[in-house]
Design an enzyme around this catalytic site. Structure first.
Site, PDB file in Angstrom:
ATOM      1  N   ASP A  36       0.860  -1.185   0.000  1.00  0.00           N
ATOM      2  CA  ASP A  36       0.000   0.000   0.000  1.00  0.00           C
ATOM      3  C   ASP A  36       0.899   1.239   0.000  1.00  0.00           C
ATOM      4  O   ASP A  36       1.679   1.452   0.931  1.00  0.00           O
ATOM      5  CB  ASP A  36      -0.904   0.016   1.231  1.00  0.00           C
ATOM      6  CG  ASP A  36      -1.824   1.226   1.254  1.00  0.00           C
ATOM      7  OD1 ASP A  36      -2.754   1.280   0.423  1.00  0.00           O
ATOM      8  OD2 ASP A  36      -1.599   2.127   2.089  1.00  0.00           O
ATOM      9  N   GLU A  75      -1.731  -1.188  -6.030  1.00  0.00           N
ATOM     10  CA  GLU A  75      -2.928  -0.570  -6.587  1.00  0.00           C
ATOM     11  C   GLU A  75      -2.606   0.141  -7.899  1.00  0.00           C
ATOM     12  O   GLU A  75      -1.546   0.770  -8.020  1.00  0.00           O
ATOM     13  CB  GLU A  75      -3.515   0.426  -5.584  1.00  0.00           C
ATOM     14  CG  GLU A  75      -4.132  -0.226  -4.362  1.00  0.00           C
ATOM     15  CD  GLU A  75      -4.704   0.787  -3.398  1.00  0.00           C
ATOM     16  OE1 GLU A  75      -5.922   0.771  -3.160  1.00  0.00           O
ATOM     17  OE2 GLU A  75      -3.922   1.609  -2.890  1.00  0.00           O
ATOM     18  N   ASP A  82      -3.066   1.621   6.891  1.00  0.00           N
ATOM     19  CA  ASP A  82      -2.262   1.209   5.738  1.00  0.00           C
ATOM     20  C   ASP A  82      -1.941  -0.278   5.779  1.00  0.00           C
ATOM     21  O   ASP A  82      -1.929  -0.941   4.738  1.00  0.00           O
ATOM     22  CB  ASP A  82      -0.979   2.034   5.685  1.00  0.00           C
ATOM     23  CG  ASP A  82      -1.246   3.526   5.485  1.00  0.00           C
ATOM     24  OD1 ASP A  82      -2.303   3.844   4.898  1.00  0.00           O
ATOM     25  OD2 ASP A  82      -0.425   4.351   5.911  1.00  0.00           O
TER      26      ASP A  82
END
Length: 409
Positions: free
Chosen positions: A187, A271, A353
């Site tokens: 992340d 991501e 996170d």
């Protein structure tokens, strides 16, 4: 596998003058050809039979019209203007394909660089002895550190602040990886550069923020100097050094992070962030740009290939920060100020996170995403569910049609 390396040069005053001359020739040829192509495009508006000149056509006109009038063109290697014309034609091809905008004119002192070539791939003639490299038309130049190969047939010389660098390409074999490596979810954020699903945290250096006061002071000094004066040139050089230092610290942190991920993990999941859209938020644009999110992804793409790893991009709309990594419950949207995830269902408490990185690690194509408790599913909704369950669920979610009555999920 083809890799590139960039090493600092240690030229003397005479060699710096030769570098500046070559950069000036490349810039002049680029700008001359750019103006010529723009004039041709204006003429094509009335006469479509006029052809847009290719790189070869541009070089022929350059030799006939420009070189004959400017003798200083012959003080540099012939490859310098040739490559500049090729780069301009490539830039216009990208513009014609609507990949990029029209190429701009280059300005003196900004992004100075030029191309040199000697020999061929089979018989390269740009040789180095570990301490020096012999450049065509320039001679032996000292190296700050040895290059990985003893000879190459082309290179690019560029300037950053007051330092000159050489960039070369070379073939490298993929390193052998022994043993099984785990999968990791990453992340990327602002508070921390990256939080891995295994609990490892990489701090964000936030270099631009730490040096912002120094930057403002130097920018103010530049604005007070008279344009064209030597004092202004010195102030601009000092400012460029600070910007280069900020960029180097940021790149160093990202290189260490991406090398660790690609070397020690078989599958890396991140991501698929739309960084350009994030930068439209002017409150966070500076902090987001200081993270280097696009550079992080770019480096991972080639390092995973080098270390025989796999990079998986998680769907942009996957709510990794809103799903509990313990029970899979989907809570309401979390504002950025909430740094701790508290599950309203099972009471699980975890760093925001770290919770998101665990959800990213267990993501797969077609994963079932629980809906928000406040949302309702109407009779006109689509069938939901997939064959594979969320990793925290014990049973597979079967596809089923929604009843006519309104159901609260």
């Amino acid at each position: 596998m083809l890799l590139s390396i960039k090493v600092e040069l240690k030229p003397n005053n005479k060699q710096v003058t030769a570098f500046r001359k070559a950069s000036g020739v490349a810039r002049h040829a680029y700008n001359w050809a750019n103006a010529l192509v723009k004039d041709v495009l204006v003429q094509r508006e009335t006469d479509k039979t006029i052809k847009v000149p290719s790189a070869i056509d541009l070089h022929k006109r350059l030799v006939a019209e420009v070189k004959s009038e400017n003798a200083w063109y012959y003080e540099t290697n012939k490859n310098v203007p040739q490559q500049a014309l090729k780069e301009l034609r490539t830039a216009w091809d990208r513009c014609f394909k609507k990949i990029a905008k029209q190429p701009k004119f280059k300005k003196k002192g900004q992004c100075d660089s030029f191309y040199l070539e000697s020999g061929s791939k089979a018989a390269p003639k740009i040789k180095n002895d570990g301490k020096r490299i012999k450049l065509p038309s320039i001679g032996w130049v000292r190296l700050a550190e040895p290059l990985p190969v003893t000879a190459t047939h082309n290179c690019v010389i560029s300037r950053t602040a007051d330092k000159w660098f050489i960039a070369i390409k070379y073939e490298v074999e993929k390193p052998s990886i022994e043993g099984q490596r785990p999968t990791v979810g990453v992340d990327i954020g602002i508070k921390e550069l990256a939080v891995c699903s295994n609990g490892k945290v990489f701090k964000n250096p936030k270099t631009y923020r730490r040096m912002s006061k120094r930057l403002k002071h130097l920018q103010r000094q530049v604005s007070k100097k008279v344009k064209g004066s030597n004092n202004r040139k010195k102030a601009v050089t000092k400012l460029a050094k600070i910007h280069a230092r900020i960029a180097n610290i940021r790149k160093d942190a990202i290189h260490k992070l991406t090398t660790y991920l690609a070397k020690n993990h078989s599958i890396i999941k991140i991501e698929d962030l739309h960084v350009k859209a994030f930068l439209k938020n002017h409150r966070l644009a500076g902090a987001i740009a200081d993270c280097g999110m696009y550079e992080f992804r770019r480096q991972l793409e080639y390092k995973t290939e080098k270390f025989s790893s796999q990079l998986i991009l998680v769907d942009t709309m996957f709510p990794s920060s809103q799903i509990c990594s313990n029970c899979g419950n989907h809570r309401h949207k979390m504002p950025l100020k909430n740094r701790v995830y508290i599950c309203p269902d099972c009471g699980h408490i975890e760093d925001r996170d770290l919770n998101a990185s665990k959800n990213i690690e267990r993501w797969f194509e077609g994963i079932f995403i629980p809906t928000l408790p406040s949302q309702t599913v109407s009779s006109t909704g689509m069938a939901c569910g997939v064959d594979k369950p969320f990793s925290c669920q014990t049973k597979a979610t079967l596809k089923q049609e929604v009843n006519a009555k309104t159901t609260y999920v």
